[in-house]
Design a protein around this motif. Structure first.
Motif, short mmCIF file in Angstrom:
data_model
loop_
_atom_site.label_atom_id
_atom_site.label_comp_id
_atom_site.label_asym_id
_atom_site.label_seq_id
_atom_site.Cartn_x
_atom_site.Cartn_y
_atom_site.Cartn_z
N ASP A 74 0.82 -1.22 0.00
CA ASP A 74 0.00 0.00 0.00
C ASP A 74 0.85 1.27 0.00
N ARG A 75 1.93 1.25 0.80
CA ARG A 75 2.74 2.46 0.94
C ARG A 75 3.44 2.81 -0.38
N GLU A 76 4.04 1.80 -1.00
CA GLU A 76 4.73 2.04 -2.27
C GLU A 76 3.73 2.46 -3.35
N HIS A 77 2.54 1.88 -3.29
CA HIS A 77 1.52 2.24 -4.27
C HIS A 77 1.08 3.69 -4.09
N ARG A 78 0.96 4.13 -2.82
CA ARG A 78 0.60 5.54 -2.58
C ARG A 78 1.68 6.46 -3.14
N ALA A 79 2.94 6.08 -2.95
CA ALA A 79 4.04 6.91 -3.46
C ALA A 79 4.03 6.94 -4.99
N LEU A 80 3.78 5.78 -5.60
CA LEU A 80 3.67 5.72 -7.07
C LEU A 80 2.56 6.65 -7.55
N MET A 81 1.40 6.55 -6.91
CA MET A 81 0.26 7.36 -7.35
C MET A 81 0.50 8.85 -7.13
N ALA A 82 1.22 9.18 -6.05
CA ALA A 82 1.53 10.59 -5.80
C ALA A 82 2.45 11.12 -6.89
N ALA A 83 3.46 10.33 -7.28
CA ALA A 83 4.36 10.74 -8.37
C ALA A 83 3.56 10.91 -9.66
N THR B 181 0.40 11.60 -10.00
CA THR B 181 -0.46 12.78 -9.90
C THR B 181 0.34 14.06 -10.17
N ARG B 182 1.64 14.04 -9.76
CA ARG B 182 2.50 15.20 -10.02
C ARG B 182 2.98 15.23 -11.47
N GLY B 183 2.55 14.24 -12.26
CA GLY B 183 2.94 14.19 -13.67
C GLY B 183 4.33 13.64 -13.88
N GLU B 184 4.86 12.96 -12.86
CA GLU B 184 6.20 12.38 -12.98
C GLU B 184 6.12 10.94 -13.51
N GLN B 185 7.25 10.46 -14.04
CA GLN B 185 7.34 9.05 -14.40
C GLN B 185 7.24 8.21 -13.12
N TRP B 186 6.66 7.03 -13.23
CA TRP B 186 6.49 6.19 -12.03
C TRP B 186 7.08 4.80 -12.21
#
Lengths: 329, 329
Positions: B117-126, B128-133
């Motif tokens: 869950d934690r890594e997925h939240r970080a992926l989704m945050a990146a 959302t910021r328009g960054e590569q994930w």
């Protein structure tokens, strides 16, 4: 003696329960021994033999005929336009589906190499040292297809005609679920009949296919049942989405008890109401300007083929004549 | 007025040479307009329409018949055992081929997500910021299939019987060559007839197929020629390998002048002598203990289908009757 996985009753060799194989492993063994599947040495990845492929192609033909007989459910009764996509699709389209939000664990992303001689020498040196070399690659502009219908929404007009749209799609999908169960392949084909339009059209389309797919799968002699289901949404937040989908009765799976009582019945097809998810993500409107709804009835081609072998045996020549007739064997 | 790409002579609209489309673009446009191919918006990636797929399936059927007629070239005259693989295969098998040494630029590697869950939240945050994930993913244990025959060598015994082995393989391949030329798809199907054995058997098999494939493609009304060729080995070191392959006459391509004189003729099939490459890499020996040699005759299914449309027009109903007959249309 109690077997830790509760499958002792199904074991063929009394006294060998310590090393007993699970029903999934035994089904897998029988498929490999019969040359229906080919072991690649990696869980969930198989080659297909001649006989397996023959049955799968017959199944595709039967589905083509079923779609023709269901053209009353399509715009103007004209049938499902055919779209065939390869196993990879544009990353931009994948992003629009928001799949990584709900199914990151099933996703496959593709990296490619765009370096020159120097970068290649460095890659090869790392490889020679036995190190991973993927960091010399970069994320590419393609992804593995996540569901057969995902590439098709990009093809629809932003404003649909009055009668909406439809599609017959078939292709390879990827789901990263390595498993000893041959019913859970990582790379498999899915055939989908998709309808796009207003909510009422979508509900009627799904309701009709719930009966038609059921009758079709029954005609194959499969002990199929329809059950309310949910997609395997990821993580803690996913549990809420799954419950919402169940409560709203948006997904029905056609399940077959491949392993008897030893394991839950396995889905081989499903009829889904995606509501306005794809309409929103791909900016598709109905003629009246409202966001389009979508539904798809999806047949897992490998799973349905495997259900046939599990039910009727690995020798298709010995299948019941009614089943052979239904599949034009 | 001289057109920078030398295709002005083929332009339909006089005076428009500044914005004139290349022959490749015009062929692509005609295929899309006829609904044969479907534009995905990403170079080299296409959907296929009903008519395109129908012709490709007929071509597969003709190749099946050609293989049956060539069973004299197989062990014991028993024909080519059928292997069908999906679009991905084990990374371990890919590594054995040493493909990344010679064709890193064509390779597609697959990454997957195994976080919580934690890594997925970080992926989704990146995201959302328009960054590569993609850096939240990790290299997986599968790769895109690089050539249809690559998964099959893993299936062969380490010591072959006296008569060697053979295989009929067909499947999706990936080559990362984004191009406006529809003949250069990134994801396409290839059908291969493979023979494994001693050098003499391999040379005889290839020689026979050089004639049989030529006759077959001629029977489709294609202006095909056989030319000595080399694989597109990567980089400076690759030039030496390519020259060696040419000098030793190990690769023959069947080429068709899709764009007349405006571009080099395009390969739609090839007959290859891989010498002991795969025998070495996959540890396959002949009955006498010597390293096995391999040859494959490979048909690009999309390229051959496209050559038919380029040669005879986008309406298969209007193709010459001899061509229709050859394809059982």
């Amino acid at each position: 003696m109690t077997h830790p996985h509760g499958v002792a009753a199904l074991d063929d060799e009394p006294g060998s329960s310590r090393t007993a194989k699970s029903p999934q492993q035994r089904f897998r063994d029988s498929l490999l021994a019969a040359g229906l599947l080919i072991d690649t040495g990696t869980p969930g990845l198989y080659g297909r033999g001649a006989e397996f492929e023959k049955i799968l192609i017959r199944l595709e033909d039967v589905l083509t005929r079923a779609a023709e007989l269901s053209s009353d459910l399509t715009p103007g009764g004209l049938g499902y336009p055919i779209y065939r996509f390869g196993p990879i699709f544009p990353r931009a389209t994948y992003e629009k589906t928001d799949y990584v939000e709900s199914f990151p664990d099933l996703t496959g992303a593709i990296s490619t190499f765009s370096g020159g001689d120097r970068e290649h020498r460095a890659l090869m040196a790392a490889r020679t040292r036995g190190e991973q070399w993927d960091h010399f690659l970069a994320p590419g502009d393609t992804m593995l297809v996540s569901a057969a219908c995902h590439p098709v929404y990009e093809q629809l007009p932003s404003r649909l005609p009055e009668e909406g749209a439809a599609a017959d799609v078939s292709g390879y999908c990827f789901r990263n679920e390595p498993s000893p169960d041959p019913m859970r392949m990582r790379s498999f084909r899915m055939r989908e009949f998709v309808r796009i339009g207003d909510p009422e059209t979508i509900r009627a389309h799904r309701a009709a296919w719930l009966d038609r797919a059921f009758e079709l799968l029954r005609s194959f002699g499969l002990d199929v049942e329809r059950v309310a289901a949910n997609d395997p949404f990821f993580g803690r937040a996913g549990k809420l989405l799954a419950n919402g989908q169940l409560d709203a009765d948006l997904k029905t799976e056609f399940v077959v008890p491949i392993y008897g009582d030893a394991a839950p019945a396995t889905a081989i097809a499903s009829a889904n109401d995606a509501q306005d998810h794809f309409g929103q993500k791909f900016s598709i409107s109905c003629a009246d300007g409202s966001v389009a709804h979508t539904t798809c009835t999806a047949f897992g081609l490998e799973r349905t083929t495997l259900a046939l072998f599990a039910t009727h045996g690995t020798d298709s020549g010995a299948w019941p004549s009614a089943v052979k007739e239904a599949l034009a064997l």
